[in-house]
Scaffold this motif. Structure first.
Motif, PDB file in Angstrom:
ATOM      1  N   GLY A  59     -77.881  30.605 117.776  1.00  0.00           N
ATOM      2  CA  GLY A  59     -78.643  30.001 118.856  1.00  0.00           C
ATOM      3  C   GLY A  59     -78.516  30.655 120.214  1.00  0.00           C
ATOM      4  N   TRP A  87     -81.039  25.684 116.911  1.00  0.00           N
ATOM      5  CA  TRP A  87     -81.413  26.291 118.188  1.00  0.00           C
ATOM      6  C   TRP A  87     -82.253  27.532 117.928  1.00  0.00           C
ATOM      7  N   GLY A 136     -81.123  27.337 122.971  1.00  0.00           N
ATOM      8  CA  GLY A 136     -79.666  27.365 122.978  1.00  0.00           C
ATOM      9  C   GLY A 136     -79.089  28.026 124.217  1.00  0.00           C
TER      10      GLY A 136
END
Length: 223
Positions: A59, A87, A136
């Motif tokens: 992520g 993410w 993320g």
């Protein structure tokens, strides 16, 4: 960041781009056929190009941002995010400068990405395990132009990535010219029709193989 010093001849990449991805996958074998990654939109846009690789924590897209600065025309960015799909690794806007100024040809992500509709409208191919809008962190660490894992296949910088709606095949840089030569020498259909003699030979070989493993006690036919 490591440099990818062994460039591949452009005619090899162009030549491979003319072939059906499943035919390339048959030629390179299962060890170099990616699984679990597909186009974020349909119909998929086929791409063929040389890999620039980046390995990121799940992520985290700081490495993706840096890798986009290392793109040369025709490169495909291959991102290893360990298959994490909650993410995303970024969006379409993040790619714009690399597309317009550096010639980024496509993106393949062992993880999640987003903005599929924008990419489709622009005709830019993105392949990933999943589509996720959840962005993320951007803290790193990361590694660029190192061997990475993409859908179960180890991809090295400079390998040729061949992707379409039928799947993704990786042609190792060291063997790309040989693979192209073998594809060029493979029997072709005549006038768009299948080569029936070749198909008959394949059937005969299949029957001979089945008979051999049956005789060895490794197969029982269902009758």
């Amino acid at each position: 960041m490591q440099e990818c010093t062994q460039a591949i001849d452009s005619y090899v990449v162009t030549g491979l781009s003319r072939y059906y991805v499943p035919d390339i996958a048959d030629m390179v074998g299962r060890m170099y056929t990616v699984h679990g990654i597909q186009s974020l939109f349909q119909p998929a846009k086929a791409i063929t190009g040389t890999a620039v690789t980046v390995k990121c924590p799940p992520g985290d897209n700081l490495g993706v941002k840096k890798a986009l600065m290392a793109i040369d025309p025709g490169n495909i960015l291959v991102v290893d995010a360990q298959g994490f799909t909650e993410w995303c690794l970024g969006g379409f806007q993040m790619l714009q400068r690399a597309i317009r100024e550096r010639g980024l040809a496509g993106l393949i992500v062992h993880g999640a990405y987003r903005d599929a509709s924008e990419a489709q409208a622009a005709g830019f191919p993105i392949y990933a395990k999943a589509n996720s809008a959840w962005s993320g962190p951007k803290t790193g660490p990361f590694e660029i132009n190192v061997p990475v894992c993409c859908g179960g296949v180890i991809v090295h910088p400079g390998d040729v990535m061949c992707a379409s709606g039928d799947g993704i095949a990786v042609v190792p840089r060291a063997y790309a010219r040989t693979i192209l030569e073998r594809l060029n020498n493979k029997p072709k259909s005549v006038g768009g029709q299948p080569d029936m003699a070749a198909l008959q030979a394949q059937d005969a070989a299949t029957e001979a193989y089945i008979a051999a493993i049956e005789q060895a006690g490794l197969l029982r036919r269902m009758t």
